[in-house]
Design a protein around this motif. Structure first.
Motif, PDB file in Angstrom:
ATOM      1  N   MET A  70       0.853  -1.171   0.000  1.00 27.30           N
ATOM      2  CA  MET A  70       0.000   0.000   0.000  1.00 27.30           C
ATOM      3  C   MET A  70       0.899   1.235   0.000  1.00 27.30           C
ATOM      4  N   THR A  71       0.548   2.205  -0.760  1.00 23.08           N
ATOM      5  CA  THR A  71       1.337   3.427  -0.866  1.00 23.08           C
ATOM      6  C   THR A  71       1.110   4.318   0.348  1.00 23.08           C
ATOM      7  N   PHE A  72       1.937   5.335   0.475  1.00 17.70           N
ATOM      8  CA  PHE A  72       1.791   6.292   1.571  1.00 17.70           C
ATOM      9  C   PHE A  72       0.411   6.943   1.531  1.00 17.70           C
ATOM     10  N   LEU A  73      -0.014   7.348   0.341  1.00 18.77           N
ATOM     11  CA  LEU A  73      -1.330   7.976   0.200  1.00 18.77           C
ATOM     12  C   LEU A  73      -2.445   7.003   0.589  1.00 18.77           C
ATOM     13  N   GLY A  74      -2.262   5.734   0.256  1.00 19.13           N
ATOM     14  CA  GLY A  74      -3.239   4.715   0.644  1.00 19.13           C
ATOM     15  C   GLY A  74      -3.367   4.604   2.154  1.00 19.13           C
ATOM     16  N   HIS A  75      -2.239   4.673   2.861  1.00 18.71           N
ATOM     17  CA  HIS A  75      -2.274   4.632   4.331  1.00 18.71           C
ATOM     18  C   HIS A  75      -2.959   5.872   4.898  1.00 18.71           C
ATOM     19  N   VAL A  76      -2.678   7.018   4.328  1.00 18.64           N
ATOM     20  CA  VAL A  76      -3.299   8.263   4.799  1.00 18.64           C
ATOM     21  C   VAL A  76      -4.811   8.184   4.623  1.00 18.64           C
ATOM     22  N   VAL A  77      -5.254   7.740   3.457  1.00 15.85           N
ATOM     23  CA  VAL A  77      -6.699   7.606   3.201  1.00 15.85           C
ATOM     24  C   VAL A  77      -7.308   6.604   4.174  1.00 15.85           C
ATOM     25  N   ARG A  78      -6.622   5.507   4.425  1.00 20.39           N
ATOM     26  CA  ARG A  78      -7.113   4.480   5.348  1.00 20.39           C
ATOM     27  C   ARG A  78      -7.323   5.067   6.735  1.00 20.39           C
ATOM     28  N   PHE A  79      -6.364   5.880   7.217  1.00 17.77           N
ATOM     29  CA  PHE A  79      -6.497   6.450   8.551  1.00 17.77           C
ATOM     30  C   PHE A  79      -7.542   7.562   8.591  1.00 17.77           C
ATOM     31  N   ILE A  80      -7.721   8.283   7.498  1.00 18.17           N
ATOM     32  CA  ILE A  80      -8.792   9.289   7.444  1.00 18.17           C
ATOM     33  C   ILE A  80     -10.147   8.603   7.516  1.00 18.17           C
ATOM     34  N   VAL A  81     -10.318   7.518   6.766  1.00 20.08           N
ATOM     35  CA  VAL A  81     -11.572   6.763   6.816  1.00 20.08           C
ATOM     36  C   VAL A  81     -11.786   6.188   8.217  1.00 20.08           C
ATOM     37  N   SER A  82     -10.721   5.656   8.813  1.00 22.94           N
ATOM     38  CA  SER A  82     -10.831   5.117  10.176  1.00 22.94           C
ATOM     39  C   SER A  82     -11.220   6.208  11.164  1.00 22.94           C
ATOM     40  N   ALA A  83     -10.654   7.405  11.006  1.00 24.39           N
ATOM     41  CA  ALA A  83     -11.000   8.518  11.886  1.00 24.39           C
ATOM     42  C   ALA A  83     -12.463   8.905  11.726  1.00 24.39           C
ATOM     43  N   LEU A  84     -12.940   8.938  10.490  1.00 27.22           N
ATOM     44  CA  LEU A  84     -14.349   9.256  10.255  1.00 27.22           C
ATOM     45  C   LEU A  84     -15.261   8.195  10.863  1.00 27.22           C
ATOM     46  N   VAL A  85     -14.866   6.931  10.745  1.00 31.50           N
ATOM     47  CA  VAL A  85     -15.647   5.845  11.363  1.00 31.50           C
ATOM     48  C   VAL A  85     -15.672   6.020  12.881  1.00 31.50           C
TER      49      VAL A  85
END
Length: 118
Positions: free
Chosen positions: A1-16
């Motif tokens: 997973m790319t750096f941007l993919g990790h950032v998006v993953r944590f943003i989605v997790s934060a929203l959840v």
């Protein structure tokens, strides 16, 4: 997973986590940044537990042991991240809601992502 993919993953997790904070009583997240750092801490604690005890004893594992480990990780994370308050009942309910949400928005764990050789 790319750096941007990790950032998006944590943003989605934060929203959840923010949604869970709105739905679950006795689980409170102060705002987006608290939720974002909570997502990072939960991922880090989950990765450490998974590395030590294996897949079945992680917040991402299935079954009652994974569920209880998830609740414990959520409860412990409140002591690391400011703006987050959780009771044991709130942690159990949050683990349940997060598990249900994970059925619809599955996210691989950092440990699994590191083991893949795509």
């Amino acid at each position: 997973m790319t750096f941007l993919g990790h950032v998006v993953r944590f943003i989605v997790s934060a929203l959840v986590l923010m949604v869970v904070g709105f739905i679950v009583p006795q689980f409170s997240v102060g705002g987006f940044w608290s939720a974002f750092f909570l997502a990072l801490v939960i991922a880090a604690l989950g990765w450490i537990i998974e590395g030590i005890f294996g897949k079945k004893v992680t917040p991402f594992g299935r079954g009652i042991v994974g569920f209880l480990a998830s609740a414990a990780v959520i409860w412990i994370a409140q002591f690391v991240v400011g703006g987050v308050t959780v009771t044991w009942l709130g942690a159990i309910l949050a683990a349940l809601v997060i598990g249900i949400i994970d059925l619809f928005i599955p996210v691989s764990t950092p440990y699994e992502a590191g083991k893949r050789h795509d």
